[in-house]
Design a protein around this motif. Sequence first.
Motif, short mmCIF file in Angstrom:
data_model
loop_
_atom_site.label_atom_id
_atom_site.label_comp_id
_atom_site.label_asym_id
_atom_site.label_seq_id
_atom_site.Cartn_x
_atom_site.Cartn_y
_atom_site.Cartn_z
N ASP A 99 0.94 -1.26 0.08
CA ASP A 99 -0.05 0.16 0.11
C ASP A 99 0.67 1.16 0.08
O ASP A 99 1.95 1.23 0.37
N ASP A 101 0.44 3.98 1.77
CA ASP A 101 0.33 4.71 3.09
C ASP A 101 1.50 4.14 4.23
O ASP A 101 1.33 4.59 5.26
N GLN A 103 1.59 1.61 5.90
CA GLN A 103 1.20 0.82 6.97
C GLN A 103 1.92 -0.45 6.86
O GLN A 103 1.99 -1.24 7.99
N ARG A 203 1.67 -3.85 11.96
CA ARG A 203 0.88 -2.95 11.09
C ARG A 203 1.13 -1.60 11.72
O ARG A 203 0.83 -1.33 12.83
N ARG A 206 -1.16 4.89 9.27
CA ARG A 206 -1.13 5.58 7.95
C ARG A 206 -0.40 6.63 8.28
O ARG A 206 -0.74 7.38 8.90
MG MG Z 1 -4.01 1.69 4.66
#
Ligand code: MG
Length: 335
Positions: A99, A101, A103, A203, A206
């Motif tokens: 992704d 962002d 994360q 994780r 963001r």
């Molecule tokens: Mg995300």
Amino acid sequence: MTSARTEITLSVVIPMYNEEEALPALVARLRPALDGIGCTYEVVAVDDGSKDKTAAVLQDFRADWAELRVVKLRRNSGHQAALTAGLHSSVGAYVASIDADLQDPPEKIAEMLELAQRNGLDIVYGVRNDRSTDTGFKRRTAGLYYGLMRRLVGKQMPSQAGDFRLLSREAVEALKALPDQQQVYRLLVPWLGFPSGEVYYQREERVAGETKYPLSKMIRLAVDSITGFSAAPLRIATWLGVTSFFACLALLVFTVVAYVSGHTVPGWTSLFVAMLFIGAVQLICVGLLGEYIGRIYTAVQKRPTYFIGYDSAKDEPAASATVIAPRHESERAGV
Ligand code: MG
Ligand code: UDP
């Protein structure tokens, strides 16, 4: 493994939708992480029809990062379709998806590649072993989703593995060969049955901007996941029919008893039984028909899931072939 496409060892596919705020941080972490691996690579940034300055920011980064390739979709097609566009465009011997962002930590890509190459694996999943930075709602809905999906796809589907993973060229080609229209890769990939491994990570939050997955898109993903792997919803109609049929049988006994004990008007019993019975049989038939229509509907809708408006690898001439155009029409005419 497919020949001639292996000049680039690693492709990194990044779907992005309105990520202008996250991009500088992403590039600052991703680039050293990839340069550090020491293999040839390309970054396929798929701009999923962003409405902000994502495309312009990407072009700016491209100016001094030759490995960055920009694939722009004509319209917003959704995360999974953007991933499809990236996978289809990629040329690397291994393809990672991540992704935009941050994360998912880009540094883990090196670990994934190493694991795949060392053990001859075709798939390496990024598995989240800590989701404490996600909201309680996201964690609960994700728990429900993965539980249900593991029942549909089987135990080979790792829970808590999203779209951060590494695929071999063979696995990518196998995915490309599937005729599915609404791909849900986190289900399709384990279903392929290739040898796989896992890399664990935490994780993170963001890095900038807001989630591009509102509840409506989460529901869409869940619906695509269920309908793509199971005809169970269609069967509900059939089971309704079967259940009402047995309910009718019970009522049949009741009407016969009512008739025998003389609590009816003449003709009522036969009418009532016939009406209930036909109703139940019709429901069964509609359920069966629905089952087939659902399958035909999915099969005939062969629409492409994305449209590429621009691909820097194809639409831009190589730097050496840049033509310097005359500044004005009059110059060209020699006036
Ligand atoms: Mg995300
Ligand atoms: N994304 C996309 N198209 C969309 C929605 C999201 O390409 O229509 C991208 C988004 O830019 C991000 C990734 O998909 O890189 C995951 O989205 P997000 O981080 O917003 O989802 P969350 O992590 O909140 O589930």
